[in-house]
Scaffold this active site. Sequence first.
Site, PDB file in Angstrom:
ATOM      1  N   TYR A 112      38.625  48.292  29.925  1.00  0.00           N
ATOM      2  CA  TYR A 112      38.901  49.731  29.800  1.00  0.00           C
ATOM      3  C   TYR A 112      40.359  50.075  30.082  1.00  0.00           C
ATOM      4  O   TYR A 112      40.726  51.247  30.074  1.00  0.00           O
ATOM      5  CB  TYR A 112      37.995  50.523  30.755  1.00  0.00           C
ATOM      6  CG  TYR A 112      38.141  50.091  32.207  1.00  0.00           C
ATOM      7  CD1 TYR A 112      37.349  49.069  32.726  1.00  0.00           C
ATOM      8  CD2 TYR A 112      39.087  50.675  33.039  1.00  0.00           C
ATOM      9  CE1 TYR A 112      37.492  48.647  34.036  1.00  0.00           C
ATOM     10  CE2 TYR A 112      39.229  50.285  34.352  1.00  0.00           C
ATOM     11  CZ  TYR A 112      38.434  49.263  34.847  1.00  0.00           C
ATOM     12  OH  TYR A 112      38.582  48.850  36.156  1.00  0.00           O
ATOM     13  N   GLY A 113      41.175  49.067  30.351  1.00  0.00           N
ATOM     14  CA  GLY A 113      42.562  49.363  30.735  1.00  0.00           C
ATOM     15  C   GLY A 113      43.551  48.513  29.974  1.00  0.00           C
ATOM     16  O   GLY A 113      43.570  48.484  28.746  1.00  0.00           O
ATOM     17  N   THR A 114      44.364  47.794  30.744  1.00  0.00           N
ATOM     18  CA  THR A 114      45.466  47.034  30.162  1.00  0.00           C
ATOM     19  C   THR A 114      45.021  45.857  29.303  1.00  0.00           C
ATOM     20  O   THR A 114      45.843  45.247  28.624  1.00  0.00           O
ATOM     21  CB  THR A 114      46.385  46.489  31.268  1.00  0.00           C
ATOM     22  OG1 THR A 114      45.599  45.691  32.160  1.00  0.00           O
ATOM     23  CG2 THR A 114      47.031  47.627  32.053  1.00  0.00           C
ATOM     24  N   LEU A 115      43.721  45.549  29.330  1.00  0.00           N
ATOM     25  CA  LEU A 115      43.230  44.438  28.506  1.00  0.00           C
ATOM     26  C   LEU A 115      42.808  44.882  27.103  1.00  0.00           C
ATOM     27  O   LEU A 115      42.474  44.059  26.250  1.00  0.00           O
ATOM     28  CB  LEU A 115      42.047  43.736  29.199  1.00  0.00           C
ATOM     29  CG  LEU A 115      42.423  42.856  30.400  1.00  0.00           C
ATOM     30  CD1 LEU A 115      41.188  42.528  31.234  1.00  0.00           C
ATOM     31  CD2 LEU A 115      43.082  41.562  29.932  1.00  0.00           C
ATOM     32  N   GLU A 119      42.867  39.987  37.565  1.00  0.00           N
ATOM     33  CA  GLU A 119      42.358  41.184  38.257  1.00  0.00           C
ATOM     34  C   GLU A 119      42.251  40.978  39.771  1.00  0.00           C
ATOM     35  O   GLU A 119      41.692  41.821  40.474  1.00  0.00           O
ATOM     36  CB  GLU A 119      40.991  41.584  37.670  1.00  0.00           C
ATOM     37  CG  GLU A 119      40.981  41.811  36.163  1.00  0.00           C
ATOM     38  CD  GLU A 119      42.036  42.800  35.665  1.00  0.00           C
ATOM     39  OE1 GLU A 119      42.491  43.643  36.459  1.00  0.00           O
ATOM     40  OE2 GLU A 119      42.415  42.708  34.490  1.00  0.00           O
TER      41      GLU A 119
HETATM   42  N1  PCA Z   1      42.490  45.602  33.381  1.00  0.00           N
HETATM   43  C1  PCA Z   1      41.062  45.559  33.374  1.00  0.00           C
HETATM   44  C2  PCA Z   1      40.662  46.405  34.513  1.00  0.00           C
HETATM   45  C3  PCA Z   1      41.759  47.373  34.649  1.00  0.00           C
HETATM   46  C4  PCA Z   1      42.894  46.780  33.899  1.00  0.00           C
HETATM   47  O1  PCA Z   1      43.965  47.268  33.697  1.00  0.00           O
HETATM   48  C5  PCA Z   1      40.566  46.128  32.080  1.00  0.00           C
HETATM   49  O2  PCA Z   1      41.362  46.390  31.171  1.00  0.00           O
HETATM   50  O3  PCA Z   1      39.344  46.322  31.959  1.00  0.00           O
END
Ligand code: PCA
Length: 137
Positions: free
Chosen positions: A7-10, A74
């Site tokens: 849900y984020g940087t991935l 993470e």
């Molecule tokens: N990376 C993981 C968790 C938060 C982040 O930045 C993600 O993208 O799900």
Amino acid sequence: MPRVFVYGTLKRGFRNFRFLENSLFVGEAYTLTRYRMLDGRFPVLRDSGPDLRQVSGEVFDIDDRTLATLDELESVGIGMYERVETDVMLSGDGGQAARAFIYVGCRAYWDKKEQVPYCVTDERGHLDWIAPAKRNK
Ligand code: PCA
């Protein structure tokens, strides 16, 4: 084969997507569980608190080596995020339920931090994280 909801940087097009670029993109998805999101250079989900909402993200099928790499990215080992299983809904093709790993913030680590909440939602009302550098453009 492990499946992960990110849900984020991935997510595709975001800073850490390179860790998933050789994995199979399954589809866009959203969580069935409701969370609260903290903002920063990367987002953090918390599983309790006010105004919990479903979260928008992407699902990938990954291999065990990639899973180990993501755990390291993470900081699961030092208790920043924990990897748990959650139910998600794949949003394409009429919707299909799936089970996937998700990285959720550890209470002991994030309770002490003063992060601002992230509240931007998509058209479904799901929390939809956008990197700070990409906002207001
Ligand atoms: N990376 C993981 C968790 C938060 C982040 O930045 C993600 O993208 O799900």
